[in-house]
Design an enzyme around this catalytic site. Structure first.
Site, PDB file in Angstrom:
ATOM      1  N   GLU A  83       0.852  -1.189   0.000  1.00  0.00           N
ATOM      2  CA  GLU A  83       0.000   0.000   0.000  1.00  0.00           C
ATOM      3  C   GLU A  83       0.887   1.238   0.000  1.00  0.00           C
ATOM      4  O   GLU A  83       0.469   2.317   0.375  1.00  0.00           O
ATOM      5  CB  GLU A  83      -0.984  -0.019   1.162  1.00  0.00           C
ATOM      6  CG  GLU A  83      -0.389  -0.272   2.515  1.00  0.00           C
ATOM      7  CD  GLU A  83      -1.438  -0.198   3.599  1.00  0.00           C
ATOM      8  OE1 GLU A  83      -1.933   0.898   3.835  1.00  0.00           O
ATOM      9  OE2 GLU A  83      -1.761  -1.251   4.189  1.00  0.00           O
ATOM     10  N   CYS A 120      -3.611  -3.852   4.435  1.00  0.00           N
ATOM     11  CA  CYS A 120      -2.652  -4.864   4.901  1.00  0.00           C
ATOM     12  C   CYS A 120      -3.020  -6.287   4.496  1.00  0.00           C
ATOM     13  O   CYS A 120      -2.194  -7.194   4.600  1.00  0.00           O
ATOM     14  CB  CYS A 120      -2.544  -4.819   6.420  1.00  0.00           C
ATOM     15  SG  CYS A 120      -2.051  -3.213   7.032  1.00  0.00           S
ATOM     16  N   THR A 163       3.584   3.578  15.601  1.00  0.00           N
ATOM     17  CA  THR A 163       3.425   2.201  15.095  1.00  0.00           C
ATOM     18  C   THR A 163       4.054   2.017  13.710  1.00  0.00           C
ATOM     19  O   THR A 163       3.768   1.041  13.025  1.00  0.00           O
ATOM     20  CB  THR A 163       1.928   1.812  15.009  1.00  0.00           C
ATOM     21  OG1 THR A 163       1.304   2.615  13.986  1.00  0.00           O
ATOM     22  CG2 THR A 163       1.197   2.040  16.303  1.00  0.00           C
ATOM     23  N   SER A 211     -10.489   2.334  14.148  1.00  0.00           N
ATOM     24  CA  SER A 211      -9.840   1.258  13.390  1.00  0.00           C
ATOM     25  C   SER A 211      -9.670   0.007  14.264  1.00  0.00           C
ATOM     26  O   SER A 211      -9.774  -1.112  13.774  1.00  0.00           O
ATOM     27  CB  SER A 211      -8.493   1.723  12.812  1.00  0.00           C
ATOM     28  OG  SER A 211      -7.505   1.832  13.812  1.00  0.00           O
ATOM     29  N   HIS A 244      -2.717 -10.352  11.923  1.00  0.00           N
ATOM     30  CA  HIS A 244      -2.151  -9.089  11.456  1.00  0.00           C
ATOM     31  C   HIS A 244      -1.812  -8.268  12.704  1.00  0.00           C
ATOM     32  O   HIS A 244      -2.652  -8.134  13.603  1.00  0.00           O
ATOM     33  CB  HIS A 244      -3.159  -8.327  10.583  1.00  0.00           C
ATOM     34  CG  HIS A 244      -2.750  -6.906  10.366  1.00  0.00           C
ATOM     35  ND1 HIS A 244      -1.530  -6.569   9.822  1.00  0.00           N
ATOM     36  CD2 HIS A 244      -3.368  -5.723  10.640  1.00  0.00           C
ATOM     37  CE1 HIS A 244      -1.420  -5.258   9.762  1.00  0.00           C
ATOM     38  NE2 HIS A 244      -2.518  -4.718  10.259  1.00  0.00           N
ATOM     39  N   LYS A 253      -5.967  -7.741  22.189  1.00  0.00           N
ATOM     40  CA  LYS A 253      -7.439  -7.643  22.170  1.00  0.00           C
ATOM     41  C   LYS A 253      -8.036  -8.735  21.278  1.00  0.00           C
ATOM     42  O   LYS A 253      -9.042  -9.352  21.617  1.00  0.00           O
ATOM     43  CB  LYS A 253      -7.878  -6.269  21.644  1.00  0.00           C
ATOM     44  CG  LYS A 253      -7.451  -5.092  22.518  1.00  0.00           C
ATOM     45  CD  LYS A 253      -7.977  -3.794  21.922  1.00  0.00           C
ATOM     46  CE  LYS A 253      -7.189  -2.574  22.295  1.00  0.00           C
ATOM     47  NZ  LYS A 253      -7.212  -2.152  23.671  1.00  0.00           N
TER      48      LYS A 253
END
Ligand code: HMG
Length: 445
Positions: A83, A120, A163, A211, A244, A253
């Site tokens: 991307e 992704c 990140t 997100s 991912h 999470k």
């Protein structure tokens, strides 16, 4: 049916690193533990001034071809998932093939090349394309090269800046693979979402908090869809579950959500009931909010149980080791998580052949996909052959000023030149611009 899957994998990290607790946190006035404990990251990989998605992808592919003794004639297809592309017409795979042709006698004129885009998840979609091409019998005995390569940079000051990451994963997909066999069973969770996008811009527009919610919602759908074809899943069914990994905290999470789903109506839920009760069922509530509150309470309690923590420590945590040191590589990230898990097994002398992985991919915009993979007999040799520690240790440690400079170098809207921080050694490098605005590359011995 002949097995089809990933025969070999190679990873190429950007040659620079940014220390998050040591260099980034003090500049942001943040507690270093926000990064190490909260997000779960120690460092990000960055590309040096002579690196980009093509050099990293070509370097990973070159290493893979050398190690497996592959020649261009063995490869019938080159797909690049990214991307971070810089050309809306000419695919990155043509540039990568051009690089590789500089160092091999043969060429890739026979190879079908393309580029895959869906944030992704495109790396996993390219794996699927390769698998389908082989299964359809169109490969003429050849394998496919799949390269996931990204420079995952955010605008300075964006919450996502912590990140960032940069690196490439190259995979060779073939019949009778040495590493993992892919299966025909898959599940999807896909919806038109506006959580992270780059409408003709280099750095993403991100609604970070949303997100995270979209990732979890789509991942749950993908798991349910997977179970509709493969049957109910059970936590003990999989040696590891690589997800991912935009940052390890996200996977913390996802792991909890997946575990809660998998134990429903199993003896595990029953055994835990004395300690934390049974999972709330929607049918038992008149009001949705009350149900969600009860579910949240149950989930918080589940997270603290020894049963869950033991499972998480064995099945999820080992997938995060590499990600902690490199950050988000977008398309490559879930494939880095798979390698991380297999490295853990190697280091702990686990006998994995025949065991299964459940792989959870995700791309913003948004789509999640889940599928199982079966680990093959040759996995140990494949993972032993990687030189990841060496690569990670060799990275140049950026100071804050260096970081500001290198971010500007890779910002398409800026025209900044800096001396390279590292010296290229046996790798492809960016070598300036051609007459039609194309990027040029050369191999440095
Ligand atoms: P933020 O607002 O800076 O961080 O951004 P925060 O305040 O939410 O803190 C993060 C965590 O650290 C929290 O943990 C805090 O409690 C904890 P949580 O409660 O969520 O478990 N924390 C601490 N822990 C210990 N000690 C401390 C401390 N302080 C805080 N002192 C955000 C976080 C994710 C929003 C940001 O990094 C971001 O926008 N990232 C980019 C978007 C992203 O990665 N989203 C992930 C899902 S979408 C996805 O994966 C797709 C993607 O890869 C793109 C694609 O598909 O192409 C991004």
């Amino acid at each position: 049916m002949t097995a089809v899957g990933i025969d070999a994998i190679e990873i190429w990290t950007g040659n620079l690193k940014l220390d998050l607790p040591g260099t980034f946190a003090p500049q942001k006035g943040e507690d270093p533990e926000k990064y190490t404990k909260g997000l779960g990251l120690n460092a990000s990989s960055f590309p040096d001034s002579y690196e980009d998605i093509v050099t990293m992808g070509a370097n990973a592919a070159h290493r893979l071809m050398e190690r497996k003794g592959l020649e261009p004639d063995d490869i019938g297809r080159i797909d690049v998932a990214t991307e971070s592309a810089f050309d809306n017409s000419k695919p990155v795979s043509t540039y990568v093939a051009g690089c590789l042709e500089q160092v091999y006698d043969g060429d890739f004129h026979h190879a079908n090349k393309g580029e895959r885009k869906f944030a992704c998840i495109a790396g996993t979609q390219s794996l699927d394309d390769a698998y389908n091409w082989i299964r359809a019998g169109r490969n003429r005995g050849r394998g496919a090269l799949v390269i996931a390569t990204d420079t995952a940079l955010y605008a300075r000051g964006d919450a996502g800046e912590a990140t960032q990451g940069a690196g490439a994963v190259a995979m060779y997909i073939s019949e009778d693979p040495d590493l993992v066999e892919l299966s025909t069973e898959q599940g999807y969770g896909s919806a038109d979402e506006t959580d992270f996008l780059k409408p003709n811009q280099q750095f993403p527009s991100v609604d970070g908090k949303r997100s995270v919610q979209v990732y979890l919602a789509r991942m749950r759908e993908a798991l349910e869809d997977y179970e509709s074809v493969a049957g109910d899943t059970h936590p003990d069914q999989f040696a590891y579950i690589p997800f991912h990994t935009p940052f390890p905290g996200m996977v913390r999470k996802a792991g909890l959500l997946v575990y809660r789903h998998m134990i429903r109506d199993t003896p595990i839920e029953k055994e835990l009931a004395d300690e934390i009760g049974r999972q709330p069922r929607a049918e038992a509530f008149d009001d949705e909010e009350a149900f969600h509150d009860a579910l949240r309470e149950y989930t918080d309690a589940l997270k603290e149980t020894e049963t869950y923590q033991e499972w998480y420590g064995e099945t999820i945590d080992p997938t995060l080791t590499l990600s902690r040191e490199v950050g988000n590589w977008y398309t490559g990230s879930v494939h880095v998580a798979r390698v991380s898990a297999l490295k853990h097994a190697l280091e702990n002398d686990l006998d994995l052949a025949g065991s299964q992985l459940l792989v959870g991919s995700y791309g913003s915009g948004a789509q999640a996909e889940g599928h199982a993979e079966t680990i093959q007999d040759g996995w140990k040799e494949e993972i032993e052959a990687l030189n990841l520690e060496e690569q990670l240790e060799a990275r140049y440690d950026l100071s804050w000023d260096d970081y500001e400079e290198i971010h500007d170098v890779h910002n398409h809207d800026m025209d900044v030149d800096v001396e390279e921080f590292t010296t290229p050694d046996s790798e492809f490098v960016f070598d300036g611009w051609g007459r039609m605005g194309e990027r040029k590359y050369r191999y440095v011995e």
